[in-house]
Design a protein around this motif. Sequence first.
Motif, PDB file in Angstrom:
ATOM      1  N   VAL A  15       0.854  -1.188   0.000  1.00  0.00           N
ATOM      2  CA  VAL A  15       0.000   0.000   0.000  1.00  0.00           C
ATOM      3  C   VAL A  15       0.890   1.237   0.000  1.00  0.00           C
ATOM      4  O   VAL A  15       1.737   1.410   0.874  1.00  0.00           O
ATOM      5  N   THR A  16       0.702   2.105  -0.993  1.00  0.00           N
ATOM      6  CA  THR A  16       1.554   3.287  -1.110  1.00  0.00           C
ATOM      7  C   THR A  16       0.877   4.563  -0.636  1.00  0.00           C
ATOM      8  O   THR A  16       1.560   5.530  -0.318  1.00  0.00           O
ATOM      9  N   ASP A  17      -0.441   4.594  -0.558  1.00  0.00           N
ATOM     10  CA  ASP A  17      -1.179   5.785  -0.133  1.00  0.00           C
ATOM     11  C   ASP A  17      -1.156   5.874   1.395  1.00  0.00           C
ATOM     12  O   ASP A  17      -1.679   4.984   2.078  1.00  0.00           O
ATOM     13  N   PRO A  18      -0.570   6.937   1.966  1.00  0.00           N
ATOM     14  CA  PRO A  18      -0.496   7.065   3.428  1.00  0.00           C
ATOM     15  C   PRO A  18      -1.870   7.072   4.099  1.00  0.00           C
ATOM     16  O   PRO A  18      -2.017   6.565   5.210  1.00  0.00           O
ATOM     17  N   ALA A  19      -2.873   7.628   3.440  1.00  0.00           N
ATOM     18  CA  ALA A  19      -4.213   7.656   4.027  1.00  0.00           C
ATOM     19  C   ALA A  19      -4.773   6.240   4.175  1.00  0.00           C
ATOM     20  O   ALA A  19      -5.462   5.940   5.157  1.00  0.00           O
ATOM     21  N   LEU A  20      -4.498   5.378   3.227  1.00  0.00           N
ATOM     22  CA  LEU A  20      -4.967   3.996   3.310  1.00  0.00           C
ATOM     23  C   LEU A  20      -4.211   3.225   4.385  1.00  0.00           C
ATOM     24  O   LEU A  20      -4.780   2.346   5.035  1.00  0.00           O
ATOM     25  N   LEU A  21      -2.943   3.543   4.572  1.00  0.00           N
ATOM     26  CA  LEU A  21      -2.183   2.885   5.644  1.00  0.00           C
ATOM     27  C   LEU A  21      -2.761   3.229   7.011  1.00  0.00           C
ATOM     28  O   LEU A  21      -2.780   2.382   7.911  1.00  0.00           O
ATOM     29  N   LEU A  22      -3.245   4.452   7.174  1.00  0.00           N
ATOM     30  CA  LEU A  22      -3.851   4.854   8.440  1.00  0.00           C
ATOM     31  C   LEU A  22      -5.158   4.123   8.710  1.00  0.00           C
ATOM     32  O   LEU A  22      -5.598   4.036   9.852  1.00  0.00           O
ATOM     33  N   ALA A  23      -5.783   3.612   7.680  1.00  0.00           N
ATOM     34  CA  ALA A  23      -7.064   2.930   7.837  1.00  0.00           C
ATOM     35  C   ALA A  23      -6.917   1.456   8.223  1.00  0.00           C
ATOM     36  O   ALA A  23      -7.916   0.790   8.478  1.00  0.00           O
ATOM     37  N   TRP A  24      -5.699   0.944   8.255  1.00  0.00           N
ATOM     38  CA  TRP A  24      -5.486  -0.432   8.685  1.00  0.00           C
ATOM     39  C   TRP A  24      -5.810  -0.542  10.177  1.00  0.00           C
ATOM     40  O   TRP A  24      -5.624   0.395  10.940  1.00  0.00           O
ATOM     41  N   VAL A  25      -6.297  -1.708  10.599  1.00  0.00           N
ATOM     42  CA  VAL A  25      -6.692  -1.939  11.981  1.00  0.00           C
ATOM     43  C   VAL A  25      -5.782  -3.006  12.578  1.00  0.00           C
ATOM     44  O   VAL A  25      -5.553  -4.045  11.976  1.00  0.00           O
ATOM     45  N   ARG A  26      -5.278  -2.698  13.780  1.00  0.00           N
ATOM     46  CA  ARG A  26      -4.466  -3.681  14.504  1.00  0.00           C
ATOM     47  C   ARG A  26      -5.240  -4.117  15.737  1.00  0.00           C
ATOM     48  O   ARG A  26      -5.784  -3.306  16.466  1.00  0.00           O
ATOM     49  N   CYS A  37      -6.552  -5.075   6.648  1.00  0.00           N
ATOM     50  CA  CYS A  37      -6.335  -4.010   5.675  1.00  0.00           C
ATOM     51  C   CYS A  37      -7.526  -3.065   5.670  1.00  0.00           C
ATOM     52  O   CYS A  37      -8.567  -3.343   6.263  1.00  0.00           O
ATOM     53  N   HIS A  38      -7.383  -1.958   4.982  1.00  0.00           N
ATOM     54  CA  HIS A  38      -8.437  -0.952   4.952  1.00  0.00           C
ATOM     55  C   HIS A  38      -9.736  -1.493   4.360  1.00  0.00           C
ATOM     56  O   HIS A  38     -10.818  -1.144   4.816  1.00  0.00           O
ATOM     57  N   GLU A  39      -9.659  -2.372   3.381  1.00  0.00           N
ATOM     58  CA  GLU A  39     -10.874  -2.915   2.770  1.00  0.00           C
ATOM     59  C   GLU A  39     -11.571  -3.925   3.685  1.00  0.00           C
ATOM     60  O   GLU A  39     -12.784  -3.898   3.834  1.00  0.00           O
ATOM     61  N   CYS A  40     -10.815  -4.812   4.292  1.00  0.00           N
ATOM     62  CA  CYS A  40     -11.408  -5.790   5.203  1.00  0.00           C
ATOM     63  C   CYS A  40     -11.946  -5.106   6.455  1.00  0.00           C
ATOM     64  O   CYS A  40     -13.004  -5.476   6.966  1.00  0.00           O
TER      65      CYS A  40
END
Length: 57
Positions: A15-26, A37-40
């Motif tokens: 993932v190269t878009d920083p905004a999408l990286l922020l949407a990942w959930v841990r 990931c942001h989609e899941c």
Amino acid sequence: MTGTCARCGRARESVTDPALLLAWVREREDGTDRWLCHECARAHVRDIEGKLPTDYW
């Protein structure tokens, strides 16, 4: 940060878009970090917020 989506297997490094990286959930389960990931995460947001077991979704 490194990680792979526990649902679909997408790598965070892909993932190269920083905004999408922020949407990942841990989440931490049994002392182990799991990533979504942001989609899941978007697809299962109600299940996550309701703290439903991952077996359910």
